[in-house]
Write a protein that holds these residues in place. Structure first.
Motif, PDB file in Angstrom:
ATOM      1  N   PHE A  79      39.889  -2.564   7.532  1.00  0.00           N
ATOM      2  CA  PHE A  79      39.344  -1.810   6.403  1.00  0.00           C
ATOM      3  C   PHE A  79      40.050  -2.193   5.107  1.00  0.00           C
ATOM      4  O   PHE A  79      41.246  -2.477   5.102  1.00  0.00           O
ATOM      5  CB  PHE A  79      39.569  -0.306   6.617  1.00  0.00           C
ATOM      6  CG  PHE A  79      38.712   0.301   7.682  1.00  0.00           C
ATOM      7  CD1 PHE A  79      37.562   1.006   7.355  1.00  0.00           C
ATOM      8  CD2 PHE A  79      39.055   0.191   9.026  1.00  0.00           C
ATOM      9  CE1 PHE A  79      36.769   1.580   8.343  1.00  0.00           C
ATOM     10  CE2 PHE A  79      38.266   0.756  10.023  1.00  0.00           C
ATOM     11  CZ  PHE A  79      37.126   1.455   9.673  1.00  0.00           C
ATOM     12  N   GLY A  80      39.304  -2.171   4.024  1.00  0.00           N
ATOM     13  CA  GLY A  80      39.926  -2.400   2.721  1.00  0.00           C
ATOM     14  C   GLY A  80      38.891  -2.401   1.619  1.00  0.00           C
ATOM     15  O   GLY A  80      37.690  -2.538   1.864  1.00  0.00           O
ATOM     16  N   THR A  81      39.384  -2.263   0.387  1.00  0.00           N
ATOM     17  CA  THR A  81      38.475  -2.374  -0.750  1.00  0.00           C
ATOM     18  C   THR A  81      38.213  -3.853  -1.050  1.00  0.00           C
ATOM     19  O   THR A  81      37.197  -4.189  -1.615  1.00  0.00           O
ATOM     20  CB  THR A  81      39.063  -1.669  -2.001  1.00  0.00           C
ATOM     21  OG1 THR A  81      40.377  -2.155  -2.224  1.00  0.00           O
ATOM     22  CG2 THR A  81      39.081  -0.168  -1.831  1.00  0.00           C
ATOM     23  N   PHE A  82      39.151  -4.726  -0.655  1.00  0.00           N
ATOM     24  CA  PHE A  82      38.998  -6.173  -0.858  1.00  0.00           C
ATOM     25  C   PHE A  82      38.562  -6.464  -2.300  1.00  0.00           C
ATOM     26  O   PHE A  82      37.516  -7.037  -2.551  1.00  0.00           O
ATOM     27  CB  PHE A  82      38.043  -6.776   0.184  1.00  0.00           C
ATOM     28  CG  PHE A  82      38.488  -6.496   1.592  1.00  0.00           C
ATOM     29  CD1 PHE A  82      39.684  -7.019   2.072  1.00  0.00           C
ATOM     30  CD2 PHE A  82      37.744  -5.676   2.434  1.00  0.00           C
ATOM     31  CE1 PHE A  82      40.120  -6.744   3.375  1.00  0.00           C
ATOM     32  CE2 PHE A  82      38.177  -5.406   3.735  1.00  0.00           C
ATOM     33  CZ  PHE A  82      39.368  -5.939   4.203  1.00  0.00           C
ATOM     34  N   ASN A  83      39.435  -6.066  -3.207  1.00  0.00           N
ATOM     35  CA  ASN A  83      39.141  -6.080  -4.646  1.00  0.00           C
ATOM     36  C   ASN A  83      40.139  -6.951  -5.422  1.00  0.00           C
ATOM     37  O   ASN A  83      40.886  -6.410  -6.218  1.00  0.00           O
ATOM     38  CB  ASN A  83      39.173  -4.629  -5.152  1.00  0.00           C
ATOM     39  CG  ASN A  83      38.702  -4.485  -6.589  1.00  0.00           C
ATOM     40  OD1 ASN A  83      37.816  -5.193  -7.033  1.00  0.00           O
ATOM     41  ND2 ASN A  83      39.299  -3.554  -7.310  1.00  0.00           N
ATOM     42  N   PRO A  84      40.164  -8.281  -5.182  1.00  0.00           N
ATOM     43  CA  PRO A  84      39.287  -9.087  -4.335  1.00  0.00           C
ATOM     44  C   PRO A  84      39.936  -9.370  -2.982  1.00  0.00           C
ATOM     45  O   PRO A  84      41.130  -9.154  -2.796  1.00  0.00           O
ATOM     46  CB  PRO A  84      39.187 -10.399  -5.130  1.00  0.00           C
ATOM     47  CG  PRO A  84      40.569 -10.552  -5.716  1.00  0.00           C
ATOM     48  CD  PRO A  84      41.011  -9.148  -6.045  1.00  0.00           C
TER      49      PRO A  84
END
Length: 192
Positions: free
Chosen positions: A7-12
């Motif tokens: 899981f993650g926002t991956f930002n980026p």
């Protein structure tokens, strides 16, 4: 099939995420790792996030060359703010033939006892933990728990926050991003 959920926002999304996910797919008993792009974490300010579709697009582009890594937008379709337990239950209903596990860094495990329904998660799902350098200690209950597996993985000290700031400051951080992500960030003029 045994699926690890990262899981993650991956930002980026960056090479640290990719190295950890690939390591889990190649050096544990997981068949695949799904990058679950979270639309909004209860612990993060939403204003700092790129739109969901942009972050998903970066994860999608990153995973195309890795057959054991998959992007997932499952949480985009759940009520917000969402909690991990809800996602796990939803995924189990949608994919009854898969066995889902959580992937998290040691830093997250240190605060795991604060998660909504963490006891239910531990009762029903395995948790794969990769090393992180961080303050604090891991609760004793997690050290010997039969559902918690510590995986010897590379320690990646790269953060999306650092990357966003570096881009804003005009630094060349191209080596820290998968090539497809760098091209997308550059093309879209993100984080500047």
């Amino acid at each position: 099939m045994k699926i690890g959920l990262y899981f993650g926002t991956f930002n980026p999304i960056h090479v640290g995420h990719l190295v950890i996910a690939n390591h889990m797919a190649e050096f544990s008993d997981l068949d695949q790792v799904w990058f679950v792009v979270t639309p909004h974490s209860p612990f993060k300010k939403k204003s700092t996030l790129l739109d969901n579709h942009h972050r998903f697009e970066m994860v999608y582009r990153t995973t195309q060359d890795y057959p054991h890594l998959k992007p997932s937008d499952i949480e985009f379709h759940l009520p917000q703010p969402n909690y991990t337990i809800n996602t796990l239950i939803h995924l189990e209903e949608k994919y009854p033939d898969h066995h889902f596990c959580l992937i998290m860094g040691e830093d997250n495990l240190k605060g795991f006892h604060k998660w909504k329904n963490y006891e239910v998660i531990l009762e029903n799902y395995h948790v794969y933990v990769y090393p992180r350098i961080s303050e604090g200690h891991i609760e004793t209950q997690f050290h010997q728990h039969d559902k918690v597996t510590f995986v010897e993985a590379p320690i990646m000290e790269i953060s999306s926050t650092f990357i966003r700031k570096a881009i804003k400051d005009g630094k060349n951080i191209r080596p820290l991003l998968p090539e497809h992500v760098w091209n997308y960030v550059d093309e879209m003029n993100f984080y500047r």
